[in-house]
Scaffold this active site. Structure first.
Site, mmCIF file in Angstrom:
data_model
loop_
_atom_site.group_PDB
_atom_site.id
_atom_site.type_symbol
_atom_site.label_atom_id
_atom_site.label_comp_id
_atom_site.label_asym_id
_atom_site.label_seq_id
_atom_site.Cartn_x
_atom_site.Cartn_y
_atom_site.Cartn_z
ATOM 1 N N HIS A 88 1.163 -1.670 0.015
ATOM 2 C CA HIS A 88 -0.427 0.040 -0.340
ATOM 3 C C HIS A 88 0.977 1.487 0.168
ATOM 4 O O HIS A 88 0.327 2.214 0.223
ATOM 5 C CB HIS A 88 -1.134 0.169 1.562
ATOM 6 C CG HIS A 88 -1.819 -1.282 1.514
ATOM 7 N ND1 HIS A 88 -1.596 -2.266 1.852
ATOM 8 C CD2 HIS A 88 -2.771 -1.241 0.805
ATOM 9 C CE1 HIS A 88 -2.390 -3.248 2.175
ATOM 10 N NE2 HIS A 88 -3.219 -2.788 1.253
ATOM 11 N N GLU A 148 -3.403 3.457 2.187
ATOM 12 C CA GLU A 148 -2.667 3.792 1.227
ATOM 13 C C GLU A 148 -3.146 5.556 1.157
ATOM 14 O O GLU A 148 -2.173 6.533 0.411
ATOM 15 C CB GLU A 148 -4.012 3.231 -0.180
ATOM 16 C CG GLU A 148 -2.818 4.000 -1.492
ATOM 17 C CD GLU A 148 -3.147 3.368 -2.927
ATOM 18 O OE1 GLU A 148 -4.147 2.443 -2.862
ATOM 19 O OE2 GLU A 148 -3.889 4.320 -3.238
#
Ligand code: SF4
Length: 300
Positions: free
Chosen positions: A76, A128
């Site tokens: 991520h 993320e």
């Protein structure tokens, strides 16, 4: 015995190249030395258990330190300042950030350099998104109408998206940003990744013929949840399972065609386990949708 229902596998499903490569890099490090993964490598319990069995432990990206000399940044991604903090503290950092997440970071930083007010269309608090905004604290994160309504005026907005958001939702919010501030210049860099788009599109095909869709994926996997939500929006019944033992027989009642797809962090063997379990419940596989391999170069 005649099959009671048909099983149709999506054309695109399951683990993407970004997760596959992150998993391979992590397994390589963890099989040689004790290592700490700075978060969940991927949002999939089966994968996490596999890494745990290798001796890899999970820590936190925002923690002050780890008990191993090796630390691993997940697929991520992370803010540059976090990556630097771990390196400066003397840890050996293996960075498994997906190239398509990295591309979103580059797009956002270019927009900021060009003087745009940054907006990320994504889920507030998702790892993320936190990585994307970590280096740009002034960035706005929006995923709902009220969040768009609350956007303060700017003459120039530069917009990117979390890589796993459905593109239709992103385009809808983009339009709402333009309506909210009609005199502002709004520039959009499409950072939704191709594997996510492929899986969403393949789900559309699946929903044309399936009455019930089973999504194989982790309970906190954003793209798996998006697949479930999209199938339901299209009028299909849909459920998510991590593994075959979670399938409830009553879900299948009345379905002549059961569609199967999987999130981008789901192992092939998890999908195969689900398919075999469905067969044991009276399903017969159809061969109409074949999986095509993703040409990695064309995605970058
Ligand atoms: S879902 Fe997309 S961005 Fe995320 S790891 Fe896979 S390819 Fe990369």
């Amino acid at each position: 015995m005649k099959p009671q229902f048909r099983i149709l596998l999506a054309q695109h499903y399951g683990m993407c190249f970004g997760v596959r490569d992150a998993l391979a890099a992590t397994e390589k490090v963890a099989s040689r030395r004790p290592a700490t993964i700075l978060g969940e490598l991927v949002h999939n319990e089966v994968v996490r258990q596999r890494l745990n069995a290798l001796g890899a432990r999970e820590g936190k990206l925002e923690a002050a330190g780890a008990t191993t000399a090796d630390v691993i940044v997940t697929a991520h991604g992370a803010a540059d300042r976090d990556r630097k903090r771990w390196k400066d503290a003397g840890y050996r950092v293996t960075d498994t950030t997906c190239p398509l997440v990295r591309r979103a970071h580059v797009a956002l930083s270019r927009l900021v350099l060009e003087g745009y007010t940054p907006i990320v269309i994504g889920k507030q608090g998702h790892v993320e998104v936190s990585g994307l905004t970590g280096d740009f604290p002034a960035a706005h994160v929006v995923l709902s109408d009220p969040e768009v309504e609350a956007l303060p005026f700017s003459e120039r907005f530069g917009v990117v998206a979390q890589t796993t958001q459905p593109i239709e939702r992103v385009e809808d919010l983009l339009e709402k940003i333009r309506q909210r501030h009609p005199t502002a210049e709004v520039v959009f860099k499409d950072t939704v990744c191709q594997p996510t788009k492929d899986r969403q599109k393949a789900l559309d095909q699946l929903c044309e013929v399936a009455e019930f869709v089973l999504v194989v994926g982790g309970h906190n996997s954003n793209n798996s949840l998006q697949l479930v939500e999209k199938a339901r929006r299209r009028g299909c019944r849909a459920e998510r399972v991590t593994r075959s033992t979670e399938i409830r027989e009553d879900w299948l009642s009345g379905a002549r065609v059961v569609g199967v797809t999987a999130g981008t962090s789901t192992l092939k063997e998890s999908v195969e386990g689900v398919l075999r379990h469905l067969e044991s419940l009276g399903g017969k596989r159809m061969a109409s949708f074949q999986r095509t391999r993703e040409p990695v170069k064309s995605l970058l």
